[in-house]
Design a protein around this motif. Structure first.
Motif, PDB file in Angstrom:
ATOM      1  N   GLN A  59      31.136   7.031  25.260  1.00  0.00           N
ATOM      2  CA  GLN A  59      31.107   8.039  24.199  1.00  0.00           C
ATOM      3  C   GLN A  59      31.353   9.443  24.762  1.00  0.00           C
ATOM      4  OE1 GLN A  59      27.971   7.355  21.085  1.00  0.00           O
ATOM      5  NE2 GLN A  59      27.269   5.911  22.676  1.00  0.00           N
ATOM      6  N   ALA A  94      25.070   3.307  19.491  1.00  0.00           N
ATOM      7  CA  ALA A  94      26.407   3.050  18.948  1.00  0.00           C
ATOM      8  C   ALA A  94      26.630   1.545  18.889  1.00  0.00           C
ATOM      9  CB  ALA A  94      27.472   3.716  19.811  1.00  0.00           C
ATOM     10  N   LEU A  99      34.892   2.859  17.517  1.00  0.00           N
ATOM     11  CA  LEU A  99      34.402   4.237  17.537  1.00  0.00           C
ATOM     12  C   LEU A  99      35.521   5.139  17.047  1.00  0.00           C
ATOM     13  CD1 LEU A  99      32.691   4.547  21.051  1.00  0.00           C
ATOM     14  CD2 LEU A  99      31.608   3.968  18.871  1.00  0.00           C
ATOM     15  N   CYS A 101      36.355   9.423  17.061  1.00  0.00           N
ATOM     16  CA  CYS A 101      35.931  10.738  17.528  1.00  0.00           C
ATOM     17  C   CYS A 101      36.801  11.802  16.875  1.00  0.00           C
ATOM     18  CB  CYS A 101      36.052  10.835  19.050  1.00  0.00           C
ATOM     19  SG  CYS A 101      35.511  12.420  19.729  1.00  0.00           S
ATOM     20  N   VAL A 119      31.196  11.718  17.600  1.00  0.00           N
ATOM     21  CA  VAL A 119      31.560  10.326  17.797  1.00  0.00           C
ATOM     22  C   VAL A 119      30.827   9.499  16.738  1.00  0.00           C
ATOM     23  CG1 VAL A 119      31.577   8.358  19.379  1.00  0.00           C
ATOM     24  CG2 VAL A 119      31.870  10.685  20.275  1.00  0.00           C
ATOM     25  N   SER A 121      30.260   5.537  15.128  1.00  0.00           N
ATOM     26  CA  SER A 121      30.447   4.093  15.292  1.00  0.00           C
ATOM     27  C   SER A 121      30.753   3.511  13.921  1.00  0.00           C
ATOM     28  CB  SER A 121      29.220   3.426  15.911  1.00  0.00           C
ATOM     29  OG  SER A 121      28.098   3.564  15.084  1.00  0.00           O
TER      30      SER A 121
END
Length: 145
Positions: A59, A94, A99, A101, A119, A121
């Motif tokens: 992450q 997460a 993911l 971002c 970020v 999930s």
């Protein structure tokens, strides 16, 4: 915010294709616009820590590189962006299939930029904020650009 290089999109796409660690990790450029970048990652077993959560390092890397690309969209053709400092808060574990971002440049100075990355999930179509980061970046002249 206005880009100083009219070819910034090409430059950012090359940045992702040449960053071996980012490619190996699986981070993919989703979109780039002046001062903003979005990336995605399909979660694999290699991204997990011992409790089956996406590792904090994954992450953090995603937040940092995405912020660098957002800042890189604003600089001159003969400049590069290097991270000076970043802080990240992990808000929840997460979990999920992927993911996402998003990074936004908050301040574009002459030599120092500040960006924010979030970020998320994604699990079964539901998105949750898992980490938030503040990144300080330096603008550096680069003769090999």
């Amino acid at each position: 915010m206005k880009p100083q290089d009219p070819h910034f999109e090409k430059k950012i796409k090359e940045l992702f294709s040449k960053a071996n660690f980012i490619s190996e990790l699986g981070v993919q450029l989703k979109s780039i616009s002046p001062g903003q970048c979005k990336t995605t990652l399909q979660v694999q077993p290699r991204h997990m820590q011992q409790n089956k959560f996406v590792h904090a390092g994954v992450q953090a890397t995603m937040a940092d590189h995405t912020a660098g690309a957002a800042a890189g969209s604003l600089i001159k053709a003969d400049e590069i962006i290097l991270t000076v400092e970043f802080k990240i808060n992990f808000l929840r574990p997460a979990l999920g299939e992927s993911l996402r971002c998003q990074s936004d440049v908050l301040k574009a100075g002459k030599n120092i930029y500040v960006a924010e990355s979030e970020v998320f999930s994604i699990s079964k179509g539901e998105e949750k904020l898992t980490a938030k980061s503040m990144i300080t970046l330096s603008v550096v002249k680069w003769q090999n650009c």
